[in-house]
Scaffold this active site. Structure first.
Site, short mmCIF file in Angstrom:
data_model
loop_
_atom_site.label_atom_id
_atom_site.label_comp_id
_atom_site.label_asym_id
_atom_site.label_seq_id
_atom_site.Cartn_x
_atom_site.Cartn_y
_atom_site.Cartn_z
N GLU A 159 0.85 -1.20 0.00
CA GLU A 159 0.00 0.00 0.00
C GLU A 159 0.88 1.24 0.00
OE1 GLU A 159 -2.43 1.56 -0.70
OE2 GLU A 159 -3.88 1.95 0.87
N ASP A 160 0.35 2.32 -0.57
CA ASP A 160 1.13 3.57 -0.61
C ASP A 160 1.26 4.23 0.76
OD1 ASP A 160 -1.59 4.28 -0.49
OD2 ASP A 160 -1.52 5.67 -2.18
N PHE A 173 -0.49 16.46 3.63
CA PHE A 173 -0.90 15.71 2.45
C PHE A 173 0.25 15.59 1.47
CE2 PHE A 173 -3.27 14.60 -1.34
CZ PHE A 173 -4.16 13.67 -0.81
N ARG A 202 0.88 11.80 -9.63
CA ARG A 202 1.34 10.42 -9.39
C ARG A 202 2.72 10.15 -10.01
NH1 ARG A 202 -3.00 7.53 -7.26
NH2 ARG A 202 -5.05 8.04 -8.08
N ASP A 240 -3.14 5.79 6.89
CA ASP A 240 -3.52 7.05 7.53
C ASP A 240 -4.41 6.70 8.73
OD1 ASP A 240 -4.06 9.77 7.86
OD2 ASP A 240 -5.56 9.83 6.29
#
Ligand code: 5GP
Length: 171
Positions: free
Chosen positions: A95-96, A148, A161, A99
């Site tokens: 997963e990136d 963010f 991206r 959070d």
């Protein structure tokens, strides 16, 4: 919005190789099914699997969480399922970023029901302070504070991206 580099491509490259070495040691002699979460993990996963020393099969899943903008709500559903059977297999979810932990805790619980021999999670970035549910990744690239981030697969409204560095958005 402006942005600042948080991790350069060189730092990312070094850390991804370290992670891949650790994973290769842990699964030496075995074979992995690597499950990437679309879309954000695709670049991290491409670099990670090419640095692994264990054979792997690759699949992808996509999850949708109801909520708006940059905040995910508690309702997660699978919008694209994996095609491979994971029963009795060693599975690594990639997963990136984690959070609130809602997405990954949902996916882990969902995939566990399919009877993998083992199930671990590798995240590129971890915002530990923002958890709404307890979640600990088995492998973590970098811990980050709130804020963010975009680049290296991560988007802001589908932009950014393809940036090779990880950048933090600034007002
Ligand atoms: P969680 O369910 O852990 O709250 O959410 C994880 C998902 O939220 C990630 O897969 C990603 O799509 C999104 N997310 C959380 N923080 C960030 C961030 O800083 N940048 C980007 N681009 N996505 C984020």
């Amino acid at each position: 919005m402006n942005r600042e580099v948080l991790f350069s491509r060189e730092e990312i490259d070094r850390r991804v190789r370290e992670l891949a070495d650790e994973i290769s040691r842990d699964y030496a002699g075995g074979e992995l099914i690597v499950v990437g979460i679309l879309k954000g993990a695709f670049i991290f996963m491409a670099d990670l699997i090419r640095a692994l020393n264990v054979p792997c099969k690759v699949d992808f899943t996509q999850l949708a969480s109801y909520g708006s903008g940059t905040v995910s709500s508690g309702d997660v559903v699978i919008s694209k399922d994996i095609g491979l059977s994971i029963a009795d297999r060693d599975v690594l979810i990639v997963e990136d970023i984690v959070d609130t932990g809602l997405t990954l805790s949902f996916l882990v619980e969902t995939l566990k029901k399919r009877g993998p021999r083992s199930l671990k999670v590798c995240v590129f970035l971890d915002k530990k302070a923002r958890r709404k549910v307890p979640f600990t990744a088995d492998y973590t690239g970098f811990d980050i504070d709130d804020g963010f981030v975009v680049g290296y697969g991560l988007d802001f409204d589908e932009q950014g991206r393809s940036l090779p560095d990880v950048c933090i958005m600034k007002e």
